[in-house]
Scaffold this active site. Structure first.
Site, PDB file in Angstrom:
ATOM      1  N   ARG A 176      76.078  41.667  37.118  1.00  0.00           N
ATOM      2  CA  ARG A 176      76.912  40.471  37.320  1.00  0.00           C
ATOM      3  C   ARG A 176      77.458  40.389  38.745  1.00  0.00           C
ATOM      4  NH1 ARG A 176      77.635  38.035  32.497  1.00  0.00           N
ATOM      5  NH2 ARG A 176      77.443  39.297  30.602  1.00  0.00           N
TER       6      ARG A 176
ATOM      7  N   GLY B 218      70.966  61.586  25.648  1.00  0.00           N
ATOM      8  CA  GLY B 218      70.731  62.997  25.947  1.00  0.00           C
ATOM      9  C   GLY B 218      71.700  63.510  26.989  1.00  0.00           C
TER      10      GLY B 218
ATOM     11  N   ALA C 179      74.294  60.353  35.450  1.00  0.00           N
ATOM     12  CA  ALA C 179      73.533  59.302  36.118  1.00  0.00           C
ATOM     13  C   ALA C 179      73.074  59.709  37.516  1.00  0.00           C
ATOM     14  CB  ALA C 179      74.370  58.025  36.187  1.00  0.00           C
TER      15      ALA C 179
ATOM     16  N   LYS D 134      80.498  63.509  20.979  1.00  0.00           N
ATOM     17  CA  LYS D 134      80.579  64.501  22.058  1.00  0.00           C
ATOM     18  C   LYS D 134      81.646  64.125  23.077  1.00  0.00           C
ATOM     19  CE  LYS D 134      78.307  62.060  25.409  1.00  0.00           C
ATOM     20  NZ  LYS D 134      78.563  61.921  26.858  1.00  0.00           N
TER      21      LYS D 134
ATOM     22  N   ASP E 189      73.814  67.137  24.872  1.00  0.00           N
ATOM     23  CA  ASP E 189      74.804  66.242  25.476  1.00  0.00           C
ATOM     24  C   ASP E 189      76.215  66.812  25.346  1.00  0.00           C
ATOM     25  OD1 ASP E 189      75.579  64.024  26.865  1.00  0.00           O
ATOM     26  OD2 ASP E 189      75.043  62.575  25.325  1.00  0.00           O
TER      27      ASP E 189
ATOM     28  N   THR F  41      78.608  67.601  28.598  1.00  0.00           N
ATOM     29  CA  THR F  41      79.840  66.838  28.753  1.00  0.00           C
ATOM     30  C   THR F  41      81.074  67.730  28.688  1.00  0.00           C
ATOM     31  OG1 THR F  41      78.693  65.017  27.639  1.00  0.00           O
ATOM     32  CG2 THR F  41      81.041  64.772  27.940  1.00  0.00           C
TER      33      THR F  41
ATOM     34  N   ASN G 263      85.250  62.067  30.441  1.00  0.00           N
ATOM     35  CA  ASN G 263      85.942  62.529  29.241  1.00  0.00           C
ATOM     36  C   ASN G 263      86.556  63.911  29.463  1.00  0.00           C
ATOM     37  OD1 ASN G 263      85.133  60.397  27.073  1.00  0.00           O
ATOM     38  ND2 ASN G 263      83.236  60.867  28.149  1.00  0.00           N
TER      39      ASN G 263
ATOM     40  N   VAL H 252      87.774  53.628  32.712  1.00  0.00           N
ATOM     41  CA  VAL H 252      87.421  53.538  31.295  1.00  0.00           C
ATOM     42  C   VAL H 252      86.831  54.875  30.850  1.00  0.00           C
ATOM     43  CG1 VAL H 252      85.954  52.402  29.590  1.00  0.00           C
ATOM     44  CG2 VAL H 252      87.000  51.060  31.431  1.00  0.00           C
TER      45      VAL H 252
ATOM     46  N   GLU I 170      85.205  56.459  27.561  1.00  0.00           N
ATOM     47  CA  GLU I 170      84.683  56.026  26.267  1.00  0.00           C
ATOM     48  C   GLU I 170      85.249  56.841  25.105  1.00  0.00           C
ATOM     49  OE1 GLU I 170      83.128  53.408  25.659  1.00  0.00           O
ATOM     50  OE2 GLU I 170      81.825  52.835  27.304  1.00  0.00           O
TER      51      GLU I 170
END
Length: 378
Positions: free
Chosen positions: A48, A150, A154, A214, A267, A271, A279, A302, A304
């Site tokens: 966007r 998985g 990024a 997770k 994952d 994480t 997180n 943000v 999740e």
């Protein structure tokens, strides 16, 4: 069937999708678009933000989300959804969990018939308790909907670090007769490169549950790390957290074995082991006593797992699954519980057996004392 051995006579070829649309030009959407382009696909990335689109097309970089990471010159971006989807053979939807429903509704007007959509977003929708693929399916109608999930950061993926992920779709009767022609197999082949290794799953529920839970476990690991506890503590939370993932997946029709794979154990381990994860980072800051409003230097980041904690506890309650670690994290994030007291209570829960077949629960004589140790250095 696809085998592990390149010389195995059972190995067959699957036809990749030539043209892939990626909806969402954040870090993970850009990374997946980069992978698909590196795999030889024609890729259009929808975003966007006009500045992001312009930078990807002109500088071959996404400075807003993957600064300094070069992108394939063949990757093109657009801020017109219709342009991104025109002629697409497959679509990757990579948007925040709260945007999955409205974006899927927008997609439907431009989506070519029967085009598979992989929702590469992890979470559970509040109020409905639906997984992200289920949310998208309600809006998209009669098209195959799956996911790619998985242990993937990024930036590392886009930089070409060896990475593995699972491509999951529910298998129809036709898919089982010719699995190499299934959307999962074709998309796995489409995304496969020398550094991005794909695996195929028909357990969409199991894969998505692993990806959602997770994040909550990672916040819990971060909290204990920030409070000064070390590797024993984190290992316990990861292992028992995986058991909670298995229990909820099974209750919803998934398979426990799926949770031991890339989208679950893989994952979860990633994480819970690095503050590259927002997180984990949030948990560490909260464990250090930083107020939520001051975390991330006060920026509105943000996370999740923060929202998913409430959704997961609500869903677990509906299906009668006990999830003590997720409940503890939820109580701290959303119930005002004291971190040290909450985890102290967690460690003095009844003594239970690890194998489910051994049905036993004993009163734990220990008293909660973790609050006395808060702040101990590793």
């Amino acid at each position: 069937m696809v085998s592990n051995s390149p010389s195995d006579s059972r190995e067959v070829h699957s036809k990749p999708y030539d043209r892939i649309a990626v909806v969402g030009a954040g870090a993970w959407g850009t990374a997946l678009a980069s992978v698909a382009a590196a795999a030889g696909r024609q890729v259009r990335l929808f975003g966007r933000d006009s500045d992001v689109v312009r930078a990807i097309n002109n500088q071959h970089e996404n400075p807003a989300y993957l600064s300094g990471v070069p992108l394939p010159e063949s990757l093109t971006a657009t801020n017109q959804l219709s342009e991104a989807l025109t002629g697409a053979d497959a679509v990757l939807m990579v948007v925040p969990s709260g945007a999955v429903r409205p974006v899927a509704a927008d997609l439907r007007a431009f989506l070519p018939p029967a085009t598979p959509v992989a929702v590469c977003t992890k979470g559970i929708e509040p109020t409905t308790g639906l997984l992200m693929s289920q949310v998208a399916a309600e809006e998209l109608g009669d098209v195959p909907v799956g996911t790619i999930s998985g242990p993937t950061f990024a930036r590392e993926t886009a930089l070409g670090h060896p990475t593995a992920a699972t491509v999951a779709f529910d298998f129809s009767h036709t898919d089982r007769l010719a699995p190499d022609e299934s959307p999962a197999a074709r998309l796995a082949v489409s995304m496969s490169t020398a550094f991005f290794k794909t695996y195929i799953s028909d357990d969409l529920v199991g894969v998505e549950i692993g990806g959602a839970i997770k994040n909550v476990i990672a916040i819990g690991c971060g909290m204990m790390t920030g409070a000064g506890f070390a590797e024993n503590t984190r290992a316990a939370l990861i292992t028992r957290g995986m058991d909670e993932m298995k229990a909820l997946a099974e209750a919803l029709g998934g398979r426990r074995e799926t949770v031991t794979g890339l989208a679950g154990a893989g994952d979860l381990t990633l994480t819970c082991s690095s503050q590259t994860s927002r997180n984990m980072s949030l948990g560490v800051q909260l464990g250090q006593g930083i107020p939520r409003t001051a975390c991330f230097d006060g920026r509105p980041v943000v996370v999740e797992g923060e929202a998913n904690a409430a959704s997961i506890i609500d869903l677990a309650g509906r299906v009668g699954v006990s999830m003590p670690i997720c409940e503890t994290v939820h109580a701290i994030l959303h119930g005002g519980a004291d971190l040290s007291h909450a985890f102290g209570d967690l460690w003095t829960r009844p003594i239970e057996a690890e194998p489910r077949a051994l049905d036993i629960s004993l009163r734990n004589p220990a008293q909660p004392k973790l609050r006395q140790l808060q702040g101990r250095q590793q």
